[in-house]
Design a protein around this motif. Structure first.
Motif, PDB file in Angstrom:
ATOM      1  N   LYS A 117      -2.292  -6.644   9.589  1.00 34.04           N
ATOM      2  CA  LYS A 117      -1.898  -5.249   9.803  1.00 34.04           C
ATOM      3  C   LYS A 117      -1.191  -5.028  11.144  1.00 34.04           C
ATOM      4  CE  LYS A 117      -6.222  -3.179  11.437  1.00 34.04           C
ATOM      5  NZ  LYS A 117      -7.273  -2.228  11.082  1.00 34.04           N
ATOM      6  N   TYR A 128      -1.472 -10.084   2.417  1.00 31.85           N
ATOM      7  CA  TYR A 128      -1.928  -8.914   1.648  1.00 31.85           C
ATOM      8  C   TYR A 128      -0.733  -8.232   0.988  1.00 31.85           C
ATOM      9  CZ  TYR A 128      -6.290  -9.879   4.006  1.00 31.85           C
ATOM     10  OH  TYR A 128      -7.425 -10.505   4.441  1.00 31.85           O
ATOM     11  N   TRP A 130       1.529  -5.270   0.898  1.00 32.20           N
ATOM     12  CA  TRP A 130       1.963  -4.114   1.693  1.00 32.20           C
ATOM     13  C   TRP A 130       3.162  -3.453   1.060  1.00 32.20           C
ATOM     14  CZ3 TRP A 130      -0.974  -2.503   5.678  1.00 32.20           C
ATOM     15  CH2 TRP A 130      -1.843  -3.437   6.288  1.00 32.20           C
ATOM     16  N   TRP A 146      -4.143   2.811  -2.829  1.00 29.18           N
ATOM     17  CA  TRP A 146      -3.359   2.482  -1.628  1.00 29.18           C
ATOM     18  C   TRP A 146      -3.894   3.234  -0.429  1.00 29.18           C
ATOM     19  CZ3 TRP A 146       0.489  -1.167  -1.947  1.00 29.18           C
ATOM     20  CH2 TRP A 146       0.887  -1.531  -3.242  1.00 29.18           C
ATOM     21  N   TYR A 156      -1.459  -0.523   2.144  1.00 30.58           N
ATOM     22  CA  TYR A 156      -1.933  -1.767   1.525  1.00 30.58           C
ATOM     23  C   TYR A 156      -2.653  -1.440   0.228  1.00 30.58           C
ATOM     24  CZ  TYR A 156      -6.559  -0.643   3.516  1.00 30.58           C
ATOM     25  OH  TYR A 156      -7.742  -0.034   3.839  1.00 30.58           O
ATOM     26  N   PRO A 165      -9.072  -4.826   0.951  1.00 34.13           N
ATOM     27  CA  PRO A 165      -7.642  -5.020   0.679  1.00 34.13           C
ATOM     28  C   PRO A 165      -7.389  -6.243  -0.221  1.00 34.13           C
ATOM     29  CG  PRO A 165      -8.194  -5.689   2.932  1.00 34.13           C
ATOM     30  CD  PRO A 165      -9.409  -5.015   2.369  1.00 34.13           C
TER      31      PRO A 165
END
Ligand code: GLC
Ligand code: CA
Length: 565
Positions: A117, A128, A130, A146, A156, A165
């Protein structure tokens, strides 16, 4: 452990949700010290393996299913050293050990996510999923699928809770991580994995919108059985094959064709799967949307899977786990608690497949009813209460919670009538069911008519019978709304299992092949002479008898007969 091919088919497993199993170090939380002490008990049931729900470090947003370190043990449960002790002792007792593998998502506190992140240009950036703009998918545990992250300035994906996530399995680095996790535990000596929501790990390219008006699962057609699932599972299978490890996949809303695809043939990528049809005999999709219990639905689900996988795949048999309320409170009867709990044992343990028994099921534990929604620990219970059926009053919605909450299977194990149910010496982390003085292991140990001893008899009977392990399944009287009748047969040996789901006496016709011949009563949950220990040990020691063409079963009575045709 040295094993023959398909070693897991003969076995039966006991599922441990460690937090509520046994507290060994007196802090009110179940742990691996407690497990170590109770391994002899587990062995005494007659099972041959353990599935551990997640033991890893986790912030417990979803009680272990949000993992922040895949290669360690949650400090509340012990450490790797203690895990190794448990594993070694389990193996010494010939209990296989299966770990939970949760790779659809991690915790948002996992270092990968903390890195990911930070921005788009770090090594974990693509670990992940995104997006600048979310699609319309709903999450299964917590509202929209989300969540916006301020630091990264993007959304995410989380198919479950916000704190879970979803990993981007399309990234080869992520798959390498998974393989490294597999190797880590296999090197320690574990025997296999139960693979959490494994059919969700490959998402359809472009993440298309789902149908807008469907709650909770609207995105499922785009993330269940996704385009690359087979090839990713193949990669993981190769690692597991090196160790002859067992892999069982969880398949929410899975279908026969998917299960056959993943678990059969040369290219199979899993050994078996947990399917869900038989968990929907009193509800729609979730327990929160209740329907009156229908035995016909239950029997249809049972027989459908028995026939569909026959001679091709292999069924995973279960009635309870950490996601479902207690079976006695659902399909059975609190009034006939002992009788119905025993009947449930016979109704599934003798089907063809590998049985799984969830902690507490073997003593007939029941649902808990907490007064206040805030007393529930499971976030899906709280979410359901807050977001669904808002037109109903609180009392009505609380009733739904009492029937549906996953917390009902997560209350501390009831070991004895002692304070805190013998689970701990201090106040436990969660509420204990008030019936613990009556419903507990110690009370049932020496009672030959107890649920506990009935489970032991069933498991021993199954283990020692080729017919019950490998024989053909056949259902009789599928239209009977009160009685489930099924047969297992191999060569000239037949077993007939009768299960009444009724709170009053019911009469049923003895199937033709069983008329006018000697039947041997192997098991019964009412006193009929079947409590004779000899009858258990020597299958033909009990005297056989010819039965009338119509049999009357008492409330929730079950009987298992054996004969030669
Ligand atoms: C599985 C688990 C359940 C968990 C979910 C997300 O269905 O059994 O407990 O909440 O996956 O990991
Ligand atoms: Ca503890």
């Amino acid at each position: 452990m040295i094993r023959e091919a398909d070693w897991y088919r003969k076995r039966s497993f006991y599922q441990i949700w460690v937090r509520s199993f046994a507290d060994g170090n007196g802090d009110g939380i179940g742990d691996l010290y407690g497990v170590y002490e109770k391994l002899d008990y587990v062995k005494s049931l007659g099972v041959d393996g353990i599935w551990f729900s997640p033991l890893y470090p986790s912030p417990n947003a979803d009680f272990g299913y949000d993992i922040s370190d895949y290669k360690s043990i949650h400090p509340e449960y012990g450490d790797l050293n203690q895990f190794q002790k448990v594993l070694d002792k389990a193996h010494a007792l010939n209990l296989a050990v299966v770990m939970d593998l949760v790779i659809n998502h991690t915790s948002d506190e996992h270092p990968w996510f903390l890195e990911s992140k930070k921005g788009r240009d770090n090594p974990y950036s693509d670990y992940y999923i995104w997006r600048d703009k979310p699609n319309n998918w709903k999450s299964i545990l917590e509202g929209e699928a989300w969540e916006y992250d301020e630091t990264r300035g993007q959304y995410y994906l989380h198919l479950f809770a916000k704190k879970q996530p979803d990993l981007n399995m399309d990234n080869p680095k992520v798959r390498e991580e998974v393989k490294s996790i597999l190797r880590f535990w296999l090197e320690l000596g574990v025997d296999g994995f139960r693979e959490d929501v494994i059919t969700f790990i490959s998402k359809k390219e472009g993440l298309p919108d789902g149908l807008p008006f469907i709650p909770v699962i609207n995105g499922m057609p785009h993330y269940k059985d996704g385009p690359n699932l087979m090839s990713y599972l193949k990669e993981f299978r190769e690692v597991c094959r090196e160790y002859n490890a067992f892999q069982i996949g969880e398949g929410p809303m899975t279908t026969v064709s998917s299960v056959l695809r993943y678990t059969t043939g040369e290219g199979k990528v899993l050994d078996m799967m947990f399917s869900f049809d038989h968990m929907l005999a009193d509800c729609l999709f979730t327990q929160f949307v209740r329907r009156p219990f229908s035995l016909i639905k239950l029997k249809k689900a049972f027989s459908k899977w028995q026939h569909a996988l026959n001679q091709k795949g292999w069924n995973a048999l279960y009635l309870e786990n950490h996601d479902h309320p207690r079976i006695v409170s659902r399909y059975g009867s609190n009034r006939f608690r002992r009788e119905s709990a025993c009947m449930f044992a016979a109704c599934y343990l003798f089907q063809k497949g590998t049985p799984f028994i969830y902690q507490g099921q073997e003593i007939g534990m029941t649902n808990i009813r907490l007064r206040d929604i805030n007393h529930y620990a499971d976030l899906s219970s709280r979410m359901n209460f807050k977001t669904h059926f808002q037109h109903e009053n609180d009392e009505k919605r609380m009733r739904r919670i009492h029937h549906s909450s996953r917390d009902s299977s997560r209350t501390p194990m009831q070991w004895s009538a002692k304070r805190y149910a013998g689970f701990s010496t201090v106040k436990p982390w969660f509420y204990i069911n008030r019936n613990y003085k009556e419903v507990n292991v110690a009370a049932q140990e020496n009672d030959s008519a107890s649920v506990l001893n009935f489970y032991r008899r069933c498991l021993s009977l199954r283990k020692h019978s080729k017919t019950l392990l490998w024989g053909e399944y056949k259902e009789y009287e599928p239209g009977n709304e009160h009685i489930y009748l099924y047969e297992r047969s191999l060569g000239d040996v037949r077993y007939l299992v009768l299960c009444s789901f009724s709170h009053i006496s019911r009469t049923v016709a003895l199937p033709r092949p069983y008329r006018d011949r000697k039947l041997y009563l192997m098991l019964c949950n009412y006193e009929q002479g079947a409590w004779d220990e000899k009858a258990r040990d020597d299958h033909f020691a009990a005297l056989g008898s010819v039965l009338p063409h119509r049999i009357t079963l008492q409330p929730y009575e079950t009987r298992v007969y054996r004969c030669r045709l």
